[in-house]
Scaffold this active site. Structure first.
Site, PDB file in Angstrom:
ATOM      1  N   THR A 189      -1.432  -1.722   3.684  1.00 52.36           N
ATOM      2  CA  THR A 189      -2.040  -0.437   3.773  1.00 52.36           C
ATOM      3  C   THR A 189      -2.137   0.263   5.036  1.00 52.36           C
ATOM      4  O   THR A 189      -1.853  -0.298   5.990  1.00 52.36           O
ATOM      5  CB  THR A 189      -3.628  -0.407   3.164  1.00 52.36           C
ATOM      6  OG1 THR A 189      -4.320  -1.437   4.025  1.00 52.36           O
ATOM      7  CG2 THR A 189      -3.441  -1.054   1.817  1.00 52.36           C
ATOM      8  N   THR A 231      -3.912   1.856   7.744  1.00 51.80           N
ATOM      9  CA  THR A 231      -4.451   1.420   8.927  1.00 51.80           C
ATOM     10  C   THR A 231      -4.578  -0.088   9.340  1.00 51.80           C
ATOM     11  O   THR A 231      -4.279  -0.484  10.205  1.00 51.80           O
ATOM     12  CB  THR A 231      -6.076   1.903   8.922  1.00 51.80           C
ATOM     13  OG1 THR A 231      -6.108   3.302   8.548  1.00 51.80           O
ATOM     14  CG2 THR A 231      -6.778   1.542  10.226  1.00 51.80           C
ATOM     15  N   CYS A 232      -4.397  -0.735   8.055  1.00 50.78           N
ATOM     16  CA  CYS A 232      -4.063  -2.312   8.268  1.00 50.78           C
ATOM     17  C   CYS A 232      -2.999  -2.682   8.905  1.00 50.78           C
ATOM     18  O   CYS A 232      -2.772  -3.714   9.554  1.00 50.78           O
ATOM     19  CB  CYS A 232      -4.441  -2.935   6.920  1.00 50.78           C
ATOM     20  SG  CYS A 232      -6.034  -2.590   6.002  1.00 50.78           S
ATOM     21  N   SER A 233      -1.929  -1.873   8.689  1.00 47.82           N
ATOM     22  CA  SER A 233      -0.520  -2.245   8.888  1.00 47.82           C
ATOM     23  C   SER A 233      -0.216  -1.623  10.269  1.00 47.82           C
ATOM     24  O   SER A 233       0.788  -2.128  11.028  1.00 47.82           O
ATOM     25  CB  SER A 233       0.497  -1.821   7.720  1.00 47.82           C
ATOM     26  OG  SER A 233       0.628  -2.749   6.821  1.00 47.82           O
ATOM     27  N   LEU A 252      -3.806  -5.136  12.024  1.00 47.11           N
ATOM     28  CA  LEU A 252      -3.235  -6.475  12.059  1.00 47.11           C
ATOM     29  C   LEU A 252      -2.545  -6.255  13.724  1.00 47.11           C
ATOM     30  O   LEU A 252      -2.337  -7.417  14.276  1.00 47.11           O
ATOM     31  CB  LEU A 252      -2.453  -6.788  10.920  1.00 47.11           C
ATOM     32  CG  LEU A 252      -1.469  -8.059  11.092  1.00 47.11           C
ATOM     33  CD1 LEU A 252      -2.129  -9.228  11.459  1.00 47.11           C
ATOM     34  CD2 LEU A 252      -0.642  -8.108   9.956  1.00 47.11           C
TER      35      LEU A 252
END
Length: 160
Positions: free
Chosen positions: A46, A48-50, A54
């Protein structure tokens, strides 16, 4: 009820994708001793996550370990295959454990579930980061919906 500072990490089984296939990871073993950082994301791959969450922990892994962190783990309500593929895509290597909570059992035990059913995503994990020492939560930062401020690697470093 959401887990709080001073609470013990609940017992659960998570999954980790390996070259030999999915491997069960016990939270009792994972958090048994030493200092561990666990951060949760709404979903692998997703935006923001990517792009930020992370990658920040991968970039700051050495700094976190220099402050005594023995385990850095990323968790999402995805399956072990997706988490392994995301870790490979992000160049995680052995810096961050990629853990799957496919049925959101651990997420619900933490009280950090996020119902995105109306958006076609089902039950997911809220964006958060926690620090645990010997299985007890010493720091917990849960993001407001849509935010990315308090659960970043930099924020965790500041809390150590």
């Amino acid at each position: 009820m959401t887990i709080q500072v001073g609470d013990r990490i609940p017992s659960a089984k998570l999954m980790q994708g390996t070259a030999e296939g999915p491997r069960e990871v016990s939270t009792d073993e994972l958090f048994k001793s030493g200092t561990a950082v666990l951060f949760g994301v709404p979903g692998a791959f997703t935006p923001t996550c990517s792009a930020r969450h992370l990658p920040g922990f991968v970039e700051k892994a050495d700094a976190l370990k220099a402050k005594g962190v023995g385990t850095i783990a990323c968790m999402a309500v995805n399956d072990a295959f997706v988490m392994a593929a995301w870790g490979k895509d992000q160049g995680v290597g052995d810096k961050v454990m990629m853990l799957a909570d496919g049925a959101a059992v651990f997420t619900k035990a933490l009280g950090l579930e996020l119902d995105l059913t109306a958006r076609g995503l089902g039950v997911r994990c809220q964006r958060f980061a926690l620090i645990a020492r010997d299985g007890v939560v010493t720091h917990l930062a849960v993001e407001a919906p849509g935010a990315f401020e308090v659960s970043s690697a930099d924020a965790v470093l500041a809390a150590l």
